[in-house]
Design an enzyme around this catalytic site. Structure first.
Site: not given
Length: 365
Positions: A86, A88
């Site tokens: 991922d 953020d």
């Protein structure tokens, strides 16, 4: 009469047929009712997910067979485990307002207008990506928009050597108002996939393949929110990934790690419970000691007060006696003085009488 009775019976039958059938509803326990009244976002998501997943399971399986997000593995990457990362709060931290220590800025155009975005890398990110690119087939799988994420990824990997594939919000599956990451659509075996994310809702379809990382966010330090520069979560996850590479199977290693973590947690809970029991026992012991000491001190204080009072009483008696003696002395001295004066007057009278007698005698002679 018979006709009237017949009509009444017909009316009752019609009324019974008109009445709607009540659906039998299962009574939920008090805990679930409390969750339904004021649920948080994650609780609401998992509660709805448990209801709807069984109904939509067949539809999801059909779409999985049709959609394939990634092509077949290249010759370089054959036999490697695919690692989904991922963006953020796992690899970077971004914000629309400037903050201390930001490393990259860019302008973003949206429906709301243009915004300046300020970005900072997570500590040990470059070492993490270079090591993972050697051992894994790295895939960036994010739920953010392409316009936003692509600029950050181009800054992190300008030569496209570290990250093999990039998947954005279009690749996520929409389910109950949330963007989820379905790993079965990647055209890879599920036993050879690992996902690293900070949000548990994003990998709820495949919890066995997930490694949850704590988010890289602002934390209050001395009354001011700042990023933790001493964060070493990427190094900790790298150790787990190396164990997965040695074993060759992601599911087994992750399950073993979780079981070991559960055992450690149980041991810690036991130790903490024992420690709390000992602490409470010691607390009771100290409290009893304190009470005994207080009682003893109170007794001593009472005895001392009694002694002081007796001493004060004796002193008062002595003072009274002294005052009485002084008064007696004064009175005796006053009496003595008065007696002396009286004796003086008496002597003077006697002397005067003698003088008169003498004068009388001399006068006769």
């Amino acid at each position: 009469m018979n006709q009237i009775k017949f009509e009444q019976t017909n009316k009752t039958i019609e009324n019974e047929s008109v009445q709607p059938t009540r659906k039998i509803r299962r009574k939920l326990p008090n805990k679930s009712l409390q969750l339904l009244k004021e649920p948080t976002k994650q609780q609401q998501f998992y509660f709805e997910f448990a209801k709807v997943f069984e109904k939509t399971k067949k539809k999801i399986q059909r779409t999985r067979q049709l959609v394939k997000l990634l092509p077949k593995q290249r010759k370089r990457d054959r036999g490697k485990i695919t690692l989904c990362l991922d963006l953020d709060l796992t690899l970077i931290y971004s914000q629309f307002t400037p903050f201390e220590g930001y490393e990259f800025t860019f302008t973003l155009q949206n429906k709301n207008g243009t915004h300046n975005v300020y970005v900072k890398k997570r500590p040990f990110l470059e070492e993490f990506l270079t090591r993972c690119s050697e051992l894994f087939e790295v895939v960036l799988f994010t739920a953010s928009q392409r316009e936003y994420a692509e600029k950050i990824v181009n800054w992190l990997d300008p030569d496209r050597k570290l990250i093999r594939y990039r998947l954005y919000r279009n690749a996520c599956s929409m389910f109950l108002g949330n963007y989820l990451k379905d790993l079965s659509l990647l055209n890879r075996e599920i036993s050879s996939i690992v996902i690293v994310d900070d949000v548990p809702a994003s990998f709820c379809f495949h919890k066995q393949n997930a490694l949850q990382i704590p988010p890289f966010t602002m934390k209050p330090v001395n009354g001011q929110k700042t990023l933790d520069i001493s964060d070493n979560q990427l190094q900790a996850i790298m150790k787990i990934l190396l164990q997965i590479v040695k074993n060759g199977n992601a599911l087994k290693t992750i399950s073993q790690i979780r079981s070991s973590q559960k055992k450690k947690l149980k041991e810690l809970k036991r130790k903490s419970s024992k420690g709390t029991k000992k602490f409470h026992k010691k607390k009771k012991h100290f409290s009893l000691k304190k009470l005994k000491n207080k009682n003893h001190n109170n007794k001593n204080n009472t005895i001392e007060n009694e002694n002081i009072q007796s001493n004060n009483h004796q002193i008062d008696n002595i003072e009274i006696e002294n005052t009485e003696n002084e008064f007696e002395r004064k009175s005796s001295s006053e009496n003595e003085s008065e007696s002396d004066i009286e004796m003086g007057f008496i002597l003077d009278r006697k002397r005067k009488k003698k003088k008169k007698r003498l004068r009388h005698i001399f006068s006769i002679l």
